[in-house]
Write a protein that holds these residues in place. Structure first.
Motif, short mmCIF file in Angstrom:
data_model
loop_
_atom_site.label_atom_id
_atom_site.label_comp_id
_atom_site.label_asym_id
_atom_site.label_seq_id
_atom_site.Cartn_x
_atom_site.Cartn_y
_atom_site.Cartn_z
N SER A 1 0.79 -1.24 0.00
CA SER A 1 0.00 0.00 0.00
C SER A 1 0.82 1.28 0.00
N GLN A 2 2.14 1.19 -0.11
CA GLN A 2 2.95 2.40 -0.21
C GLN A 2 2.63 3.13 -1.52
N ASN A 3 2.64 4.46 -1.49
CA ASN A 3 2.30 5.24 -2.68
C ASN A 3 3.55 5.41 -3.55
N ILE A 4 3.72 4.51 -4.51
CA ILE A 4 4.96 4.51 -5.32
C ILE A 4 5.02 5.74 -6.23
N GLU A 5 3.86 6.16 -6.77
CA GLU A 5 3.92 7.31 -7.68
C GLU A 5 4.30 8.60 -6.95
N PHE B 1 3.59 6.19 -14.71
CA PHE B 1 3.85 6.83 -16.01
C PHE B 1 3.24 8.23 -16.05
N HIS B 2 2.05 8.34 -15.46
CA HIS B 2 1.40 9.65 -15.46
C HIS B 2 2.27 10.70 -14.76
N GLU B 3 2.81 10.36 -13.60
CA GLU B 3 3.63 11.34 -12.87
C GLU B 3 4.83 11.77 -13.72
#
Ligand code: RM4
Ligand code: MN
Ligand code: MN
Length: 396
Positions: free
Chosen positions: A226-230, A271-273
């Motif tokens: 659940s870590q926010n990779i982006e 990819f979006h980031e």
């Protein structure tokens, strides 16, 4: 007649390349055992041959990541063989991965090892790896360390940090001006109490301590659940410190499952980031996209093609986000509108445009079918079967 949408996708795909790992073609397994595949590559030549097949049907995998110990068994003396395989099979050597974890001396670590002679060996191997990278014209040398400890009190964490700073600086001094060193982090495994480079903050610290050509490598499987990779990606981009990725998917730990098989939206958001950053800064981020997967159950070449197709598809979806609309919505805190910018792009079926792009780039419209029709798998399954019963590569 191209539509505006496919115009966007074409432009994005023209610049999108993925590096595939040599170890993804060899027989590897879990620590519980290995299921041998008759078609697996048994040596470096066969790995290049298989990688060449993936590149031939996808057109976007011109480079192969190499592990020094596994792919260059004689060190620098193996360089000429590798160059020969590269020209024969039409794929170039990509990032070079030193191996600072397999040898018996690394039981208590490499650069964090209290024994100076072991640290010296690790330094020597790193220098040799950089030398090999220079000879192969590889830009990136990727470091992943097993260093850590299993029980409280058994390691001097601060001292090990100091040692890593010292040795990473020494490695950095060996780089040619156009080379980079990438520092990979991982929170646990094989060490289960503390890991010396456990997360992106530690990797960022060490990259800064090492020198300007050191960047952070994000392996998507190396995070807690659940870590926010982006968000990590966005922070590293904003600091100019994102060097590259090791792509794979996971449900529990470092599962190394096929990219996008569990959570394609996660990869899309990464990819979006990156693309949003590039739009805002009008600059290209220098990021190495590499696959780090080795399949134990799926056919190796098919799994690699499936992965590359998935990466391409998610990248194409991400390029469809309407950045102007998104930034307006973010400024005005129009939450639903902003979120829809991402969801609309993610929901778009980009496959017809990708097929067109492939056709205009002389690549088969359906890479998987082209591979199946080629007869390559049947041929190598027969050729390699007996050798595979006796040769098994290792994989952490
Ligand atoms: C690690 C890490 C490294 C890989 C090793 C073998 O978990 O992902 O990138 O080289 O495995
Ligand atoms: Mn990795
Ligand atoms: Mn891993």
């Amino acid at each position: 007649m191209r539509t505006k949408l496919s115009e966007k996708i074409y432009r994005a795909l023209d610049g999108f390349r993925v590096e595939i790992p040599s170890w993804g073609f060899a027989n590897t397994g879990t620590r519980f055992g290995k299921f041998i595949q008759a078609a697996a590559a048994t040596n470096t030549e066969e790995k290049f041959s298989d990688a060449g097949q993936v590149h031939a049907v996808t057109g976007i995998c011109p480079t192969v990541a190499l592990h020094v110990l596994w792919d260059l068994p004689n060190g620098p003396a193996s360089v000429s063989d590798v160059l020969h395989f590269a020209s024969r099979f039409g794929v170039r050597p990509g990032s070079i991965n030193p191996n600072l974890f397999q040898d018996q001396i690394y039981k208590f670590g490499s650069f964090g090892n209290p024994d100076e002679s072991v640290r010296g060996e690790a330094l020597q191997h790193s220098k040799t790896s950089i030398q090999i990278a220079k000879q192969l014209a590889s830009r990136d040398v990727s470091f992943w360390f097993i260093d850590g400890s299993n029980y409280p009190g058994t390691a001097n964490i601060r001292e090990r940090k100091r040692l890593f700073e010292d040795y990473l600086q020494r490695i950095h001094a060996e780089l040619a001006p156009d080379q980079r060193m990438l520092i990979e982090y991982k929170p646990f495994e094989p060490a289960f109490y503390h890991t010396d480079i456990a997360d992106w903050g530690m990797a960022l610290h060490f990259a800064r301590a090492a020198g300007p050509q050191a960047k952070v490598l994000v392996d998507t499987g190396h995070h807690y659940a659940s870590q926010n990779i982006e968000q990590i990606v966005a922070w590293l981009l904003s600091e100019g410190m994102l060097g590259g990725f090791h792509f794979n998917d996971r449900r529990y730990a470092d599962d190394d499952l096929t990219l996008g098989s569990i959570d394609p939206y996660q990869v899309f958001r990464i990819f979006h980031e990156i693309l949003y950053f590039e739009w805002e800064t009008s600059g290209g981020a220098e990021i190495a996209y590499t696959i780090d997967q080795s399949h134990n159950l799926k056919g190796k070449i098919e799994a690699m093609i499936q992965t590359v197709n998935m990466a391409q598809e998610l990248f194409a979806k991400a390029c469809l986000v309407d950045y102007r609309r998104l930034s307006q919505a973010q400024k005005k805190s129009e939450l639903v509108e902003a979120e829809c910018c991402l969801q609309d792009a993610f929901a778009t079926d980009v496959r017809p445009a990708i097929r067109e792009w492939r056709a205009s780039n002389s690549v088969p419209e359906d890479p998987m079918q082209a591979f199946r029709d080629s007869g390559y798998l049947e041929r190598i399954s027969v050729e390699r079967a007996s050798r595979n019963m006796s040769s098994v590569s290792s994989y952490a």
